[in-house]
Design an enzyme around this catalytic site. Sequence first.
Site, PDB file in Angstrom:
ATOM      1  N   ASP A 300      10.803  13.144  69.447  1.00 32.50           N
ATOM      2  CA  ASP A 300      11.398  13.860  68.318  1.00 32.50           C
ATOM      3  C   ASP A 300      11.073  15.351  68.481  1.00 32.50           C
ATOM      4  OD1 ASP A 300      12.752  14.492  66.027  1.00 32.50           O
ATOM      5  OD2 ASP A 300      11.902  12.884  64.825  1.00 32.50           O
TER       6      ASP A 300
HETATM    7  C1  NOJ Z   1      13.992  15.591  63.632  1.00 34.32           C
HETATM    8  C2  NOJ Z   1      14.389  14.261  63.085  1.00 34.32           C
HETATM    9  O1  NOJ Z   1      13.231  13.509  62.788  1.00 34.32           O
HETATM   10  C3  NOJ Z   1      15.273  13.450  64.026  1.00 34.32           C
HETATM   11  O2  NOJ Z   1      15.716  12.317  63.337  1.00 34.32           O
HETATM   12  C4  NOJ Z   1      16.411  14.271  64.526  1.00 34.32           C
HETATM   13  O3  NOJ Z   1      17.223  13.490  65.360  1.00 34.32           O
HETATM   14  C5  NOJ Z   1      15.846  15.467  65.261  1.00 34.32           C
HETATM   15  N1  NOJ Z   1      15.049  16.262  64.339  1.00 34.32           N
HETATM   16  C6  NOJ Z   1      16.920  16.332  65.883  1.00 34.32           C
HETATM   17  O4  NOJ Z   1      17.610  17.006  64.910  1.00 34.32           O
END
Ligand code: NOJ
Length: 751
Positions: A300
Site C-alpha cells: 500500500d
Molecule cells: C491507500 C489505500 O489504502 C489503498 O486502498 C489505495 O489503493 C492506495 N492508497 C492507492 O490509492
Amino acid sequence: MSRPVPIRLRIALAAAVAALLALALLLIPRDSAPPATADNPNDAIEARIDDWLSRMTLQQKLGQLQQLDADFPSGRLRDDQLQLVREGRLGSTLNGRGAAATNAAQRVALEESSLRIPLLFSFDVIHGYRTVFPVPLGEASSWDPAAAELSASIAAQEARAAGVAWTFAPMVDVTRDPRWGRIVEGAGEDSYLGSVFSAARVHGFQGDDYSRPDRVAATAKHWVAYGGTEAGRDYNTVDVSDRRLREFYFPPFRAAVDAGVATFMTSFNEVNGVPATANPYVLRDVLRREWGFDGPVVSDYTAIRELIIHGVAADDADAAQLAVNAGTDIEMVSRTIAENGERLVAEGKLSEATIDEAVRHVLRLKYRLGLFDRPYVDASREAAVLSDPQHRREARRIAGRSMVLLKNDGGALPLSRDLRKVALVGPLADSQVDMMGTWIGDGKESDVVTIRDGLEQVYGSRNVRYAQGCDAPCRSSGGFGNALAAVRSSQAAVVVLGEPWDWSGEASARSRIDLPGKQEQLLKAIAATGKPYVVVLMNGRPLTIDWAARHAPAIVEAWYPGSEAGNAVADVLTGKVDPGGKLPVTFPRSTGQIPIHYDEKPTGRPFDPANKYTSKYLDVDNTPLYPFGFGLSYTRFALSDLSVSPGTIDADGSVSVSATVRNVGRRAGDEVVQLYLRDRVASVTRPVRSLRGFSRVTLQPGASQRVTFRLDRDDLALLDASGRSVVEPGAFTVWVSNSSVGGLEASFTVE
Ligand code: NOJ
C-alpha cells in the site's frame, strides 16, 4: 568540393557500422524469446521473462518494482517521473490515466528508454471510472452478485479505454466494526457474502482474459485483516488468532484467488506483531505456498517506508530488505527498494534471485495484460466509451437494486406520483459530490443527478419545494425555519439525511456513528409539523438511528448511489422500482455494542434478558436495531415447504435444501431468500448461524418460486483444534429465511 571516398574505405566503414549495430542490438534488452502460441501461452511468457531477466541490469530490475504517483488532477506523469522512465527506473504508476496522458508516457518508455518494457498504469477504480456506481457496501446490499460483476465490467471498459490497465479493487476486507470508515469499500460483515462479491467483482474487472481492451487486472486488497483494526481506527493495530484469520478474514481473498485475481495489495496494519507488508507468514506461507498465487503483490501507499515507523525497520534499507524478503514485490510511492536494492544485494542481504522473482511477477502481469503486444490505447475510442448512455442506464438500475427499505409503516411508501406539492429537505438532497461517496475514480461531480433533480423529473420543478435545512455536518439550525416552511406548505416531505461523502472511506473513522450534528433535531422538527414524511439515508456505514427507527414512518437506506443517484432514489420512492435490497451489515442500537454481528458464538451464558448473569449490557438490549440480511419490500413474501434431503449424509456428502417463496402482496417485488447453517455440537465452538447461500428472486403478485440450495463439504467443514479442515459427525440445523433472524427451520445429520 568534396573528394569521393574510395570504395574499399566505404566497404570497411559499412562493415564497421553493421558490427556496431549488431553489438548495440545485443546489448539493448529486448523481447526476443519465441512468441506465445495457443498451446503454450504460459510457457512462452516464462521464456520471455527468462530472456528479459538475463539481459536486464540490477538497476533496471529494481525499476520494475517501483511504482510512483502521477499528477492526480491531470493524470500525467511529471517530468522527473518521465526521466525515470527513460532510465528504465519506473515500472508502473498510480493515478496516471487518460488515453493521451498514458500513451504519451508509454511512448517515452518504448521509444526513449533503452529498456523498452511497457509501463503499467494503475488506478483506484473502486465503484466506477467515469460512470459512478453505488459504493461497494451499497452494491453488496443488492445481494445480486451479477449486478456487481456488471458494474465492475463497465468500470473496466471505461478505465481501459482511458489507458488504465490495473485497478486497486476489489477491496475484500470484511469487518465487524462500523466505526472503521473503510467498511464502505467492502461487502460488509460477512465472510461468505464477501466471498461471493469478491469473486463477482474479480470476474467483472478481468473477464476470462484481461489482455482484452475492455478489461483490467484486479487487486484483492488489503492483505490482510485490515478490518480488524483496534477500536475501528484506521491504520491501527490488529491482533488476531489464526482461526479468525482463516475462518473470517481469509475467505474473500481465497475467493479472489480462485476467481483468478491478477494482483494483491498488502495492508497498512500489522498482523500479530508483524506489519502485513513485511509478513512472511501471510505473504509467503499462505498466499504463495498454500494458495499458489503467482501475480505481483504491491505494497500500500508508502507502506514499506512505514515499516520504520512501525518500529520493525531501522532505516530505508532495512525496510526494503524486510518487505522484499517477506514477499512484497512492488513498492508504491516510497523508494526504499529502488534506492537501496543494489547495496542490499552487494551486502548479501537481498539475493538477486529474490529480486528476479519479484520482477518475474511484474513482467508476468504485463504480459498477461497484453502490454507487450498492445502497449497503447486507441485514443479515438475513449470519449465514446466514457459517455456510453448504457452505462448510465445500468448505474441507475443497479443503484435501485442496492437500496434497502428499513421501515414502512402504514404504506407511507411508495409516494403517489400525483402529489402536487412535495417538500425536499435535508443537507444531502441536492449535493452532487455527496451522491457518489468516497473513491470516485475519474467521476465528475457535474455529471451527477441529485435527488432534487430526480424528484423534479417526476413531479416537475415547480412542485418540488427544496430547502437544505443545514449543511451536512449540520452544526447550525439557522436554516431549519425555511425547511419547516417548505414542509408545512407541502403534501408530503422527503428528508434526506446522512453523512457527508468524506465521513467514510480511508482515514474516516468515527467514535459515534449517529446522524451528524443537528440532523436528528431537524428530523424531529419536521415530524412535529404533523405532515407525512419519509427519510432517505445516505451514508457509508451503519448508523445508530434509534429515534428515526422508532418515529419516522418510512426509511430508505440509499447508501451513496453514484452518478444516477437522484433518478434511482426517485424510482424507489415512487414505486417504479421495488426496494429489494438487504443489509450486508448489522445496524447497532448504540456504538457501545460494536463489534456486533449476526454470526456470534453462543458463549456459555447466552443473552437472557431475565438473567443478569448472561452475556449482555445493563443499558442496552443485545439485539441490533436492524439485523444482517434485513430489508422490507413494497410487497410481502411468505416462505413455506422447507425440505432437506437426504436427512443423513456422510462427511463427503451433500444436502439439498429447498423452500418455496411466494409473493402474497399486491405488487411485483424482490425477495432475497437466505440459507443459514449451524453445526449443533462440534469439537470447537461454532457460530449460532452462518450464511451459506442466498438467491434474489423477482415475483409478480401471487407468483411463487421454489429455491434450492446445495450444502457440501466446504459448507459443513470446520477447522479443528489442530487447524485441520474436517466435517464432524452430528446434527446440523438449517434455516431458510428473509434475514438472519428466524425463518423456516429443519435439520440433517452427518454420520
Ligand atoms: C491507500 C489505500 O489504502 C489503498 O486502498 C489505495 O489503493 C492506495 N492508497 C492507492 O490509492
